[in-house]
Design a protein around this motif. Sequence first.
Motif, mmCIF file in Angstrom:
data_model
loop_
_atom_site.group_PDB
_atom_site.id
_atom_site.type_symbol
_atom_site.label_atom_id
_atom_site.label_comp_id
_atom_site.label_asym_id
_atom_site.label_seq_id
_atom_site.Cartn_x
_atom_site.Cartn_y
_atom_site.Cartn_z
ATOM 1 N N GLY A 88 0.792 -1.208 0.000
ATOM 2 C CA GLY A 88 0.000 0.000 0.000
ATOM 3 C C GLY A 88 0.831 1.266 0.000
ATOM 4 N N LEU A 89 0.306 2.322 0.621
ATOM 5 C CA LEU A 89 0.849 3.658 0.409
ATOM 6 C C LEU A 89 1.286 4.367 1.685
ATOM 7 C CD1 LEU A 89 -1.735 4.806 -2.283
ATOM 8 C CD2 LEU A 89 0.646 4.148 -2.644
ATOM 9 N N GLY A 90 1.575 3.621 2.735
ATOM 10 C CA GLY A 90 1.977 4.262 3.974
ATOM 11 C C GLY A 90 3.270 3.719 4.538
ATOM 12 N N ASP A 91 3.707 4.310 5.645
ATOM 13 C CA ASP A 91 4.910 3.838 6.324
ATOM 14 C C ASP A 91 4.523 3.179 7.642
ATOM 15 O OD1 ASP A 91 7.378 3.931 8.108
ATOM 16 O OD2 ASP A 91 8.191 4.652 6.207
ATOM 17 N N PRO A 92 4.870 1.906 7.841
ATOM 18 C CA PRO A 92 4.472 1.169 9.042
ATOM 19 C C PRO A 92 4.901 1.818 10.356
ATOM 20 C CG PRO A 92 5.337 -0.332 7.397
ATOM 21 C CD PRO A 92 5.609 1.056 6.900
ATOM 22 N N LEU A 93 6.012 2.567 10.349
ATOM 23 C CA LEU A 93 6.488 3.157 11.606
ATOM 24 C C LEU A 93 5.539 4.233 12.147
ATOM 25 C CD1 LEU A 93 10.379 3.467 11.301
ATOM 26 C CD2 LEU A 93 9.030 1.824 12.594
ATOM 27 N N ASN A 122 13.987 7.183 15.361
ATOM 28 C CA ASN A 122 14.419 7.819 16.598
ATOM 29 C C ASN A 122 14.730 6.736 17.634
ATOM 30 O OD1 ASN A 122 11.861 6.920 17.481
ATOM 31 N ND2 ASN A 122 10.910 8.891 17.010
ATOM 32 N N ASP A 123 15.161 7.129 18.804
ATOM 33 C CA ASP A 123 15.550 6.151 19.832
ATOM 34 C C ASP A 123 14.403 5.207 20.171
ATOM 35 O OD1 ASP A 123 18.039 7.277 19.899
ATOM 36 O OD2 ASP A 123 17.691 8.445 21.725
ATOM 37 N N LYS A 124 13.176 5.756 20.270
ATOM 38 C CA LYS A 124 12.019 4.938 20.627
ATOM 39 C C LYS A 124 11.761 3.862 19.572
ATOM 40 C CE LYS A 124 7.036 5.239 21.476
ATOM 41 N NZ LYS A 124 5.855 6.161 21.554
ATOM 42 N N ASN A 125 11.771 4.231 18.300
ATOM 43 C CA ASN A 125 11.495 3.259 17.235
ATOM 44 C C ASN A 125 12.643 2.277 17.044
ATOM 45 O OD1 ASN A 125 8.875 4.029 16.537
ATOM 46 N ND2 ASN A 125 9.592 5.649 15.169
ATOM 47 N N ILE A 126 13.868 2.744 17.237
ATOM 48 C CA ILE A 126 15.018 1.832 17.153
ATOM 49 C C ILE A 126 14.891 0.751 18.219
ATOM 50 C CG2 ILE A 126 17.511 1.642 17.571
ATOM 51 C CD1 ILE A 126 17.819 4.377 16.174
ATOM 52 N N LEU A 130 14.358 -3.330 17.646
ATOM 53 C CA LEU A 130 15.347 -4.277 18.158
ATOM 54 C C LEU A 130 14.778 -5.164 19.259
ATOM 55 C CD1 LEU A 130 18.525 -2.005 18.163
ATOM 56 C CD2 LEU A 130 17.977 -3.864 16.577
ATOM 57 N N GLU A 131 13.702 -4.713 19.897
ATOM 58 C CA GLU A 131 13.030 -5.534 20.901
ATOM 59 C C GLU A 131 12.051 -6.513 20.245
ATOM 60 O OE1 GLU A 131 13.247 -5.796 24.267
ATOM 61 O OE2 GLU A 131 14.997 -4.483 24.270
ATOM 62 N N SER A 132 11.252 -6.034 19.302
ATOM 63 C CA SER A 132 10.253 -6.898 18.649
ATOM 64 C C SER A 132 10.892 -7.791 17.589
ATOM 65 C CB SER A 132 9.140 -6.054 18.028
ATOM 66 O OG SER A 132 9.662 -5.161 17.047
ATOM 67 N N GLN A 133 11.989 -7.336 16.994
ATOM 68 C CA GLN A 133 12.799 -8.108 16.048
ATOM 69 C C GLN A 133 12.009 -8.710 14.873
ATOM 70 O OE1 GLN A 133 15.359 -10.941 18.082
ATOM 71 N NE2 GLN A 133 16.717 -9.314 18.698
ATOM 72 N N PHE A 168 20.656 3.131 14.191
ATOM 73 C CA PHE A 168 20.023 1.814 14.273
ATOM 74 C C PHE A 168 21.055 0.706 14.080
ATOM 75 C CE2 PHE A 168 18.426 -1.831 11.876
ATOM 76 C CZ PHE A 168 17.524 -2.345 12.796
ATOM 77 N N LEU A 169 21.890 0.831 13.046
ATOM 78 C CA LEU A 169 22.875 -0.218 12.752
ATOM 79 C C LEU A 169 23.928 -0.308 13.862
ATOM 80 C CD1 LEU A 169 23.333 0.460 8.929
ATOM 81 C CD2 LEU A 169 22.079 -1.443 9.991
#
Length: 352
Positions: A88-93, A122-126, A130-133, A168-169
């Motif tokens: 689709g046309l959006g960003d999951p984040l 950002n820190d929250k999304n990173i 990395l937690e949900s993997q 993130f990396l």
Amino acid sequence: MWLHRNTFDIKKLFNRVVSVSDFITKKPRNRSKPLEIILEVTNFCNLDCIMCPRMNMTRDTGFMTLELFKKIIDQVESHAELVYLAGGLGDPLLHPDLGSMIQYGKSRGVIIGVSTNATMLNDKNINMLLESQPDILLLSLDGATKETHESIRIGSVFEKTMAGVENFLTEKERRDVDRPYAVCQMVYMPENKMEAGEFEKKWSAFAKADEVRLKKYLTLQGADNGPENSLDSESAKRAKASCILPWRQLSIGWDGTVAICCRDMDFKEPIGNAQETSIDEIWNSEKMMQYRESLSNSRKSELSICKDCAGIKSNVATLLGSALLDDFSIRKLLPVVERLALKTGIKIVDYE
């Protein structure tokens, strides 16, 4: 291990073989189950990319409910080899429940992929990623310089986006985790191809960038820009051929609307709705079988969403790979094949 365990799963191997067999023998009713589910968890986005049809979108915007997401996962967990939160046309984040969606999918044994424009790392999304993997994370970046990237990914800020990906990396390496399998991707197009070497060099230097991809530039339904808008004679000939995606994949919008193909990003030709009808019923619905029958019998020109699309090139190599390899392993192999095509001119994947 490079090949995922699903490659060796007998039930999933059988499902893949049946899918390819039904495609080759032109069966409108598919005896297999969908291998790949493309989910648009939202069609909200913070960018206006030049190759994206979002600016011409005609439907409402919204977020997929966690309830609908779980309903879909519960129906496909036994056979889907990848649920890709990228359609689709959006960003999951932008979805507030993305972390919960990833965790639920993985708790059901489903391979989860996420694609993002990487502007919101950002820190929250990173930490969430990395937690949900998720199993695979596609980081869509379209240039090695500020001028090029921002002229393609309109609305992005080059320095902020690159810093987010680097953070993130770096954090992935600090935590010493293997998931998500991170792919730094650039759509290989006239506007940025001169920077391909610099792009590869930059991101290959990061130990936790698992792959650097130069993705083939494709026309998306409804987009103003695309390489196939004026099909030459060879492309037009290919465009008449069938396409295997309707024998492999379902694309589902945030409100449950199902399309025949992930390139129908405005869902102009719906074949059902996952809120009202089961995935199994939609998979072999009358409308879906009519699409397959038209594609199988060289009547692609009758299908508005297919007629100008060169499709997925089907040959012995691609069909054999589709039967023998699971979808996640194919996703990891594809960037290697694309680089080979670019450097050698081999027509497994046509670029120019």
